[in-house]
Design a protein around this motif. Structure first.
Motif, short mmCIF file in Angstrom:
data_model
loop_
_atom_site.label_atom_id
_atom_site.label_comp_id
_atom_site.label_asym_id
_atom_site.label_seq_id
_atom_site.Cartn_x
_atom_site.Cartn_y
_atom_site.Cartn_z
N ILE A 87 4.13 7.40 2.23
CA ILE A 87 4.02 6.31 3.19
C ILE A 87 3.84 5.02 2.39
CG2 ILE A 87 2.70 5.32 5.09
CD1 ILE A 87 1.80 8.20 5.73
N HIS A 88 4.69 4.05 2.67
CA HIS A 88 4.67 2.77 1.96
C HIS A 88 4.52 1.68 3.01
CE1 HIS A 88 5.47 0.00 -1.29
NE2 HIS A 88 6.36 -0.61 -0.53
N GLN A 89 3.44 0.94 2.96
CA GLN A 89 3.18 -0.12 3.94
C GLN A 89 3.38 -1.47 3.27
OE1 GLN A 89 -0.24 0.42 6.30
NE2 GLN A 89 -0.08 -1.55 7.29
N LEU A 90 4.26 -2.29 3.86
CA LEU A 90 4.60 -3.59 3.29
C LEU A 90 3.75 -4.71 3.87
CD1 LEU A 90 8.45 -3.14 3.32
CD2 LEU A 90 6.90 -2.84 1.40
N ASN A 91 3.40 -4.62 5.12
CA ASN A 91 2.49 -5.58 5.75
C ASN A 91 1.79 -4.88 6.91
OD1 ASN A 91 4.24 -5.66 7.95
ND2 ASN A 91 5.24 -7.51 7.29
N THR A 92 1.16 -5.60 7.79
CA THR A 92 0.37 -4.95 8.84
C THR A 92 1.22 -4.21 9.86
OG1 THR A 92 0.36 -7.02 10.08
CG2 THR A 92 -1.52 -6.59 8.65
N ARG A 93 2.51 -4.56 9.97
CA ARG A 93 3.35 -3.90 10.97
C ARG A 93 4.48 -3.08 10.37
NH1 ARG A 93 3.39 -9.34 14.04
NH2 ARG A 93 4.48 -9.76 12.13
N SER A 153 0.85 -1.18 0.00
CA SER A 153 0.00 0.00 0.00
C SER A 153 0.89 1.23 0.00
CB SER A 153 -0.89 -0.01 1.24
OG SER A 153 -1.56 1.21 1.36
N THR A 154 0.52 2.24 -0.78
CA THR A 154 1.28 3.48 -0.84
C THR A 154 0.32 4.66 -0.81
OG1 THR A 154 3.03 2.44 -2.15
CG2 THR A 154 2.93 4.83 -2.20
N ASP A 155 0.72 5.70 -0.07
CA ASP A 155 -0.08 6.92 0.00
C ASP A 155 0.86 8.10 -0.10
OD1 ASP A 155 -2.41 8.53 0.43
OD2 ASP A 155 -1.69 8.89 2.46
N ILE A 156 0.49 9.08 -0.91
CA ILE A 156 1.25 10.32 -1.02
C ILE A 156 0.36 11.45 -0.52
CG2 ILE A 156 2.44 11.91 -2.57
CD1 ILE A 156 2.83 9.53 -4.48
#
Length: 76
Positions: A56-62, A39-42
């Protein structure tokens, strides 16, 4: 002395009816491994001299990475 935040205040959280709403495709999916879902958000943050860009780049839940950028060209 009155202190007030400087930002656009009107109707920013109201949805534009002309924009398509996409379904949340991960509903009910159990995320158990790294790199299973990304998931990525700018986010554009207004400053006095322009904008800063929070990526913000989310690779997994943590596991989450965030980068603060001064120029959007660095992203792409």
């Amino acid at each position: 002395m009155s202190i007030e935040a400087i930002y656009p205040k009107m109707n920013l959280s109201k949805r534009n009816q002309a924009h398509k709403v996409y379904p949340y495709l991960l509903k009910g999916v159990e995320i158990t491994k790294t790199n299973q879902v990304w998931s990525t958000d700018i986010t554009y943050i207004r400053m006095a001299q322009g904008f800063v860009y929070l990526l913000i780049h989310q690779l997994n839940t943590r596991l989450r990475r965030h980068i603060l950028l001064l120029s959007p060209e660095i992203i792409f």
